[in-house]
Write an enzyme that holds these catalytic residues in place. Structure first.
Site, PDB file in Angstrom:
ATOM      1  N   LYS A 177      17.903   4.133   2.215  1.00 30.94           N
ATOM      2  CA  LYS A 177      17.306   5.296   2.893  1.00 30.94           C
ATOM      3  C   LYS A 177      16.072   4.860   3.685  1.00 30.94           C
ATOM      4  O   LYS A 177      15.013   4.607   3.117  1.00 30.94           O
ATOM      5  CB  LYS A 177      16.889   6.387   1.885  1.00 30.94           C
ATOM      6  CG  LYS A 177      16.546   7.673   2.621  1.00 30.94           C
ATOM      7  CD  LYS A 177      15.617   8.594   1.896  1.00 30.94           C
ATOM      8  CE  LYS A 177      14.185   8.262   2.012  1.00 30.94           C
ATOM      9  NZ  LYS A 177      13.593   8.331   3.376  1.00 30.94           N
ATOM     10  N   GLY A 230       6.733   1.721  -0.681  1.00 26.15           N
ATOM     11  CA  GLY A 230       6.028   2.881  -0.145  1.00 26.15           C
ATOM     12  C   GLY A 230       4.697   3.035  -0.854  1.00 26.15           C
ATOM     13  O   GLY A 230       4.196   2.091  -1.470  1.00 26.15           O
ATOM     14  N   SER A 231       4.162   4.230  -0.812  1.00 24.55           N
ATOM     15  CA  SER A 231       2.830   4.452  -1.376  1.00 24.55           C
ATOM     16  C   SER A 231       2.871   4.435  -2.904  1.00 24.55           C
ATOM     17  O   SER A 231       3.913   4.720  -3.517  1.00 24.55           O
ATOM     18  CB  SER A 231       2.289   5.791  -0.890  1.00 24.55           C
ATOM     19  OG  SER A 231       3.152   6.820  -1.319  1.00 24.55           O
ATOM     20  N   THR A 232       1.727   4.164  -3.494  1.00 27.10           N
ATOM     21  CA  THR A 232       1.617   4.183  -4.953  1.00 27.10           C
ATOM     22  C   THR A 232       1.883   5.597  -5.487  1.00 27.10           C
ATOM     23  O   THR A 232       2.540   5.766  -6.523  1.00 27.10           O
ATOM     24  CB  THR A 232       0.223   3.662  -5.358  1.00 27.10           C
ATOM     25  OG1 THR A 232       0.186   2.271  -5.026  1.00 27.10           O
ATOM     26  CG2 THR A 232      -0.059   3.836  -6.835  1.00 27.10           C
ATOM     27  N   GLU A 233       1.411   6.588  -4.753  1.00 23.44           N
ATOM     28  CA  GLU A 233       1.602   7.982  -5.184  1.00 23.44           C
ATOM     29  C   GLU A 233       3.098   8.305  -5.342  1.00 23.44           C
ATOM     30  O   GLU A 233       3.530   8.835  -6.372  1.00 23.44           O
ATOM     31  CB  GLU A 233       0.968   8.893  -4.117  1.00 23.44           C
ATOM     32  CG  GLU A 233       0.974  10.354  -4.444  1.00 23.44           C
ATOM     33  CD  GLU A 233       0.587  11.190  -3.225  1.00 23.44           C
ATOM     34  OE1 GLU A 233       0.108  10.637  -2.213  1.00 23.44           O
ATOM     35  OE2 GLU A 233       0.788  12.422  -3.296  1.00 23.44           O
ATOM     36  N   ILE A 234       3.885   7.949  -4.329  1.00 24.61           N
ATOM     37  CA  ILE A 234       5.328   8.239  -4.410  1.00 24.61           C
ATOM     38  C   ILE A 234       5.998   7.260  -5.380  1.00 24.61           C
ATOM     39  O   ILE A 234       6.936   7.621  -6.106  1.00 24.61           O
ATOM     40  CB  ILE A 234       5.993   8.175  -3.011  1.00 24.61           C
ATOM     41  CG1 ILE A 234       5.336   9.163  -2.042  1.00 24.61           C
ATOM     42  CG2 ILE A 234       7.495   8.456  -3.102  1.00 24.61           C
ATOM     43  CD1 ILE A 234       5.497  10.628  -2.368  1.00 24.61           C
ATOM     44  N   GLY A 235       5.491   6.033  -5.439  1.00 24.52           N
ATOM     45  CA  GLY A 235       6.041   5.049  -6.378  1.00 24.52           C
ATOM     46  C   GLY A 235       6.000   5.557  -7.816  1.00 24.52           C
ATOM     47  O   GLY A 235       6.958   5.394  -8.583  1.00 24.52           O
ATOM     48  N   GLU A 252       7.258  -1.670  -4.682  1.00 25.45           N
ATOM     49  CA  GLU A 252       6.297  -2.393  -3.833  1.00 25.45           C
ATOM     50  C   GLU A 252       5.407  -1.332  -3.223  1.00 25.45           C
ATOM     51  O   GLU A 252       5.841  -0.588  -2.341  1.00 25.45           O
ATOM     52  CB  GLU A 252       7.035  -3.156  -2.723  1.00 25.45           C
ATOM     53  CG  GLU A 252       7.927  -4.274  -3.212  1.00 25.45           C
ATOM     54  CD  GLU A 252       7.144  -5.442  -3.780  1.00 25.45           C
ATOM     55  OE1 GLU A 252       5.923  -5.532  -3.548  1.00 25.45           O
ATOM     56  OE2 GLU A 252       7.748  -6.259  -4.488  1.00 25.45           O
ATOM     57  N   CYS A 286       0.532  -2.984   3.873  1.00 27.15           N
ATOM     58  CA  CYS A 286       0.161  -2.861   2.457  1.00 27.15           C
ATOM     59  C   CYS A 286      -0.823  -3.941   2.041  1.00 27.15           C
ATOM     60  O   CYS A 286      -1.690  -3.714   1.210  1.00 27.15           O
ATOM     61  CB  CYS A 286       1.406  -2.917   1.591  1.00 27.15           C
ATOM     62  SG  CYS A 286       2.474  -4.298   2.005  1.00 27.15           S
ATOM     63  N   GLU A 387      -6.347   3.804  -0.308  1.00 29.12           N
ATOM     64  CA  GLU A 387      -5.648   3.135   0.793  1.00 29.12           C
ATOM     65  C   GLU A 387      -5.653   4.049   2.013  1.00 29.12           C
ATOM     66  O   GLU A 387      -5.138   5.171   1.953  1.00 29.12           O
ATOM     67  CB  GLU A 387      -4.206   2.841   0.370  1.00 29.12           C
ATOM     68  CG  GLU A 387      -3.486   1.995   1.389  1.00 29.12           C
ATOM     69  CD  GLU A 387      -2.044   1.712   0.993  1.00 29.12           C
ATOM     70  OE1 GLU A 387      -1.328   2.642   0.604  1.00 29.12           O
ATOM     71  OE2 GLU A 387      -1.636   0.540   1.090  1.00 29.12           O
TER      72      GLU A 387
END
Ligand code: NAD
Length: 500
Positions: A177, A230-235, A252, A286, A387
């Site tokens: 995706k 992607g971002s840590t938040e979504i991770g 990552e 990143c 970030e």
């Protein structure tokens, strides 16, 4: 305007619900492409195709060399369509031409490397157990099954390659995706994969929004592993959702990398390298060197030179080969970066240069932010901890090396770091004290396909690249092969087996 359809089960198809994504050129807001937008029913179809290709198809059982040849063909075709891919990447993502050229070159090179990995035999004997007359023990690596790969918008083609390459090399099938902001080059990749003739369902590419297609993929019980960038938040959310079905996860995520200049650094090299560390791709990396730690003894001179050099950066049309700084990817990202700049100033940091949109009338339709340098930054400030993902550098001074290392490690992130010094042994000692997955000495951004890349702490879980990266796409199987031979000599013979 180009139109692209979803790639599912070896066919190009419209989306089930008729949704489309308009790809916008971040330089002038023109619409460059219309892309079918996947939602849950499309993800279900893509996972079903990938499942069938894994459970019933030839792909996982082909020899490594056969898979290698098909993966190498992708690399060759990327090279054949080089110019077109570069142009599309610039228009879809706002990459400068020079950066996009390097990205497409590296995408082909990385895919070639993954093709070589496909031929690697990862079987290992278990040392110490395989005594004669007892048993042979070997560890084999097997593909995990269906991999759901989710990628961001900052390196659209390269991220797609980093996900597809190792997953395919290890014998998995994939549902990829791409980001809703930059789906175009991934769809070109789908065309390449179709032309090469991969077995249907081995690769499926379904651009869509994170909360729809992304979540559907992460929650799907037919997916064995999620590979997320992607971002840590979504991770964190991805990891929580994946836990429901205990999917394997590699993440990552974000970074806030510390760039430590020592007082014996080659100043001109450290200046140029630090500018590359922060301003490459408008800071949308990143591993960008977003926190600069300067010794008090050289801080004034270093900062003055840094500001002078920053004034000389060419901000402009990303298609122009002279441009150093292009637009950010979207209005949303531009607003986010300007919001952080305001917050930095509100918290007491001093803007030395930038801090706003460019004044140039010709750039008014683009999502630009001027390269920005803050001094008087405390490592606890929001701009030093969160970030930003834009061209914003925080300069922090330090008294001694212990002070620099302490502040460098005082971050929830741990993706990368750098140390600049003429004394490489001293720099290596400091590098070992930094809690980050990659530490460059007198260098930045160089990510080698042969070396593992990934984060400590909340920058991620797992590694990409190298043999370690390939292993992330495999399950471990222990094969125990009996060598005792005689029933009465078996270890269990005296335990439960009735005698006689
Ligand atoms: P993002 O986290 O917003 O989105 C990344 C991907 O996740 C996109 O495809 C998005 O559609 C999808 N997504 C969003 N919500 C989702 C959900 N609820 N469920 C499933 N998928 C969802 O990140 P972004 O803004 O696209 O990219 C920037 C971020 O990526 C930065 O934080 C950057 O540090 C990180 N990044 C990390 C690396 C690395 O290797 N560590 C490399 C590149 C980018």
């Amino acid at each position: 305007m180009q139109e692209y359809q979803l790639f599912i089960d070896g066919k190009f198809v419209p989306s089930s619900e008729g949704k489309k994504i308009q790809s916008i050129n971040p330089f002038d807001q023109s619409i460059i492409a219309s892309v079918e937008c996947a939602t849950k029913p499309d993800v279900d179809k893509a996972v079903a195709a990938a499942r069938k290709a894994f459970d019933e198809g030839p792909w996982p059982h082909m020899s490594g060399d056969e898979r290698s040849a098909m993966i190498k063909a992708v690399s060759d075709k990327i090279n054949d369509t080089f110019k077109q891919l570069v142009t599309l990447e610039v228009m879809d993502s706002g990459s400068t031409y020079r950066k996009a050229k390097e990205d497409v070159y590296l995408s082909a090179r990385n895919m070639y490397y993954f093709s070589k990995l496909a031929s690697r035999d990862l079987t290992e004997p278990v040392e110490g157990l395989n005594k004669p007359g007892f048993s042979q023990n070997i560890i084999v690596r097997e593909p995990m099954g269906v991999v759901g790969s989710i990628i961001p918008w900052n390196f659209p083609l390269k991220m797609a390659i980093w996900k597809l390459g190792p997953a395919l090399a290890a014998g998995n099938t994939v549902v990829l995706k791409p980001s809703e902001d930059t789906p175009v080059t991934a769809m070109k990749l789908a065309k390449i994969i179709d032309e090469i003739g991969f077995p249907p369902g081995v690769v499926n590419i379904v651009p869509g929004y994170g909360h729809e297609a992304g979540e559907a993929l992460v929650k799907h019980p037919g997916v064995d592993k999620i590979a997320f960038t992607g971002s840590t938040e979504i991770g964190r959310k991805v990891m929580a959702m994946a836990s429901e079905t205990m999917k394997r996860c590699t993440l990552e995520c974000g970074g806030k990398s510390a760039n430590i200049i020592l007082n014996d650094a080659d100043m001109e090299m450290a200046l140029d390298g630090s500018m590359y560390a922060i301003f490459y791709h408008q800071g949308q990396c990143c591993e960008a060197g977003t926190r600069m730690f300067l010794p008090e003894s050289i801080a004034d001179e270093f900062i003055e030179k840094l500001v002078d050099k920053t004034k000389k950066l060419v901000i402009g049309d990303p298609m122009d080969k002279a441009t150093d700084i292009g637009p950010l990817v979207s209005k949303k990202q531009q607003d986010r970066v300007l919001g952080y700049i305001k917050k930095g100033a509100d918290e007491g940091a001093k803007i030395l240069i930038g801090g706003k949109k460019p004044d140039d009338e010709k750039l008014k339709n683009g999502f630009f932010v001027d390269p920005t340098i803050f001094s008087n930054v405390d490592n606890k400030m929001t701009i030093a901890q969160e970030e930003i993902f834009g061209p914003v550098l925080s300069v922090i001074t330090y008294k001694d090396v212990d002070d620099a290392v302490r502040m460098a490690n005082d971050s929830m992130y741990g993706l990368a770091a750098g140390v600049w010094s003429k004394d490489k042994e001293k720099a290596k000692t400091i590098a070992r004290r930094l809690r980050a997955g990659t530490v460059w000495i007198n260098e930045w951004h160089l990510i080698s396909e042969k070396a593992p890349f990934g984060g400590y702490k909340q920058s991620g879980i797992g590694r990409e690249f190298g043999i370690d990266g390939l292993k992330e796409y495999t399950e471990i199987k222990h094969l125990h092969i009996d060598e005792v031979g005689e029933r009465e000599k078996k270890q269990w013979y005296d335990v439960v087996v009735p005698k006689g």
